[in-house]
Design an enzyme around this catalytic site. Structure first.
Site, mmCIF file in Angstrom:
data_model
loop_
_atom_site.group_PDB
_atom_site.id
_atom_site.type_symbol
_atom_site.label_atom_id
_atom_site.label_comp_id
_atom_site.label_asym_id
_atom_site.label_seq_id
_atom_site.Cartn_x
_atom_site.Cartn_y
_atom_site.Cartn_z
ATOM 1 N N TRP A 1 -47.673 -103.524 88.145
ATOM 2 C CA TRP A 1 -48.186 -104.841 87.778
ATOM 3 C C TRP A 1 -47.563 -105.963 88.583
ATOM 4 O O TRP A 1 -48.237 -106.958 88.891
ATOM 5 C CB TRP A 1 -48.029 -105.069 86.278
ATOM 6 C CG TRP A 1 -49.044 -104.266 85.526
ATOM 7 C CD1 TRP A 1 -48.837 -103.163 84.771
ATOM 8 C CD2 TRP A 1 -50.463 -104.486 85.542
ATOM 9 N NE1 TRP A 1 -50.026 -102.673 84.297
ATOM 10 C CE2 TRP A 1 -51.041 -103.465 84.743
ATOM 11 C CE3 TRP A 1 -51.294 -105.439 86.132
ATOM 12 C CZ2 TRP A 1 -52.416 -103.372 84.536
ATOM 13 C CZ3 TRP A 1 -52.667 -105.353 85.920
ATOM 14 C CH2 TRP A 1 -53.216 -104.328 85.128
ATOM 15 N N ASP B 1 -43.608 -112.644 83.720
ATOM 16 C CA ASP B 1 -44.702 -112.001 83.003
ATOM 17 C C ASP B 1 -44.056 -111.049 82.001
ATOM 18 O O ASP B 1 -43.489 -110.028 82.372
ATOM 19 C CB ASP B 1 -45.579 -111.237 84.002
ATOM 20 C CG ASP B 1 -46.689 -110.435 83.331
ATOM 21 O OD1 ASP B 1 -46.745 -110.393 82.086
ATOM 22 O OD2 ASP B 1 -47.497 -109.827 84.067
ATOM 23 N N LYS C 1 -50.649 -105.583 73.641
ATOM 24 C CA LYS C 1 -49.413 -104.795 73.599
ATOM 25 C C LYS C 1 -48.722 -105.053 72.252
ATOM 26 O O LYS C 1 -48.865 -104.280 71.330
ATOM 27 C CB LYS C 1 -48.483 -105.191 74.748
ATOM 28 C CG LYS C 1 -49.142 -105.268 76.107
ATOM 29 C CD LYS C 1 -49.595 -103.922 76.634
ATOM 30 C CE LYS C 1 -50.057 -104.041 78.084
ATOM 31 N NZ LYS C 1 -50.638 -102.795 78.599
#
Length: 366
Positions: free
Chosen positions: A106, A176, A200
């Site tokens: 990511w 992030d 999540k």
């Protein structure tokens, strides 16, 4: 109506939700107790929704100890939209190029998207170790003129997580935190911006939380498309365009669950540490029968990427676990193997059942 939760969800996303939140959501889809209307039909201009956004903001502030120096926006587009929006807003000719840590799937995506918008540097790249370790943030040589330093706090694919370590204090820090947000306390004052999408620990997909320091907002250039300007969303109290009402509603329920049932983020951290200790301890007891992708100092409490050393065995284990009502254990397509995600709502009982399945499978195939 009754809620059935027979399957144990270890997926990297969408992740598990707390049972009490699922039950409240189930009732709210029929009718909210406050309005008598389904949450799916509630207007984003209603007083009910305006109060909901305010409560969600206040709950996050209380859980995180967030000061008034920060604004909160509930946005759409996931973290992927933030990858491009951040350099649009906060990089520029007044600063040296922003710096990115490329520590896994990511963060590589974040770096690549940012480079489409603005020239960005890579302060550290974990490619040489196949993204199995992380850098010491304090030892990175970052140009103090850099617009900001960006990193991903928890790599869901590789199972890597930064600990509570020092970071360069001479540059704006942007993180992030999509996959470990609200899983433990965080020193928010270290950051100029934190962002995290749902699916999540926050609720279903559709909403992204952005915590932005006011001093950073002063950098934003005029002339950006309104929807890509953080000031737009803050000024309009996250209601510039039709927001994801349902996702924000469930996020608010999750924040209440953390506050009222769990007892805050210190208690949540203790629970998460117990769960991850359980599964890593199981691996340790099995010796070299299982291979963990991440090296020991950087192993995630949220995502555990592992393998039985053979693609055929990994597939067999996923099937074996599936027969025991465990889902979402397939490794990410970029890495393969197996991945168990232990997000906040995954219970200790579910992790114990997974550990027992790992032991049983390993012993049978030894």
């Amino acid at each position: 109506m009754t809620t059935r939760c027979n399957e144990l969800n270890f997926s990297g996303g969408p992740g598990a939700l707390p049972a009490s939140v699922l039950l409240q959501t189930q009732h709210a889809i029929e009718a909210l107790p406050e309005t008598g209307l389904s949450v799916l039909g509630m207007s984003h201009r209603s007083e009910w929704f305006l109060s909901l956004v305010e409560e969600a903001s206040q709950n996050l502030r209380a859980l995180l100890g967030l000061s008034d120096d920060y604004e909160i926006a509930f946005m759409q587009g996931g973290s992927s939209l933030q990858f491009a929006t951040i350099p649009m807003n906060f990089a520029g000719a007044r600063w040296a190029p922003p710096q990115y840590i490329s520590s896994g799937y990511w963060s590589r995506r974040a770096t690549a998207e940012a480079q489409r918008v603005y020239r960005c540097g890579v302060a550290w790249d974990g490619e040489r170790t196949r993204y199995s370790e992380l850098p010491d943030l304090a030892k990175l040589d970052i140009d103090p003129r850099a617009a900001y330093l960006h990193y991903v706090s928890n790599e869901t694919v590789e199972g890597l997580q930064f600990g509570a370590q020092e970071a360069p204090s001479n540059v704006a820090l942007i993180a992030d935190m999509s996959s470990d947000f609200l899983s433990a306390p965080v020193d928010t004052e270290r950051y100029s911006m934190i962002y995290a999408h749902a699916q999540k620990n926050l609720g279903p997909s559709g909403v992204t939380v952005a915590l932005v320091k006011r001093a950073l907002l002063e950098r934003i250039p005029d002339g950006l498309p309104a929807i890509l300007d953080y000031r737009t969303h803050i000024t309009h109290r996250s209601n510039y365009n039709t927001p994801p009402v349902f996702a924000i509603y469930v996020l608010t329920l999750v924040s209440r669950w953390l506050r009222d049932e769990i007892g805050g983020l210190h208690a949540m951290r203790a629970i998460n540490e117990q769960k991850s200790a359980m599964i890593y301890g199981t691996f340790e007891s099995l010796g070299d029968a299982v291979r963990i992708h991440a090296k020991a100092p950087w192993r995630s409490h949220m995502n555990v990427a592992f393998s039985f050393g053979d693609e055929r065995l990994d597939r067999a284990f996923v099937e074996f676990a599936g027969e025991r009502h465990m889902t979402g254990l397939e490794g990410h397509r970029s890495l393969g193997g197996i991945r168990a995600s232990l997000y906040n709502a995954v219970t200790g009982e579910a992790v114990a059942a997974l550990c027992e399945a790992i032991r049983e499978f390993a012993i049978k195939r030894h």
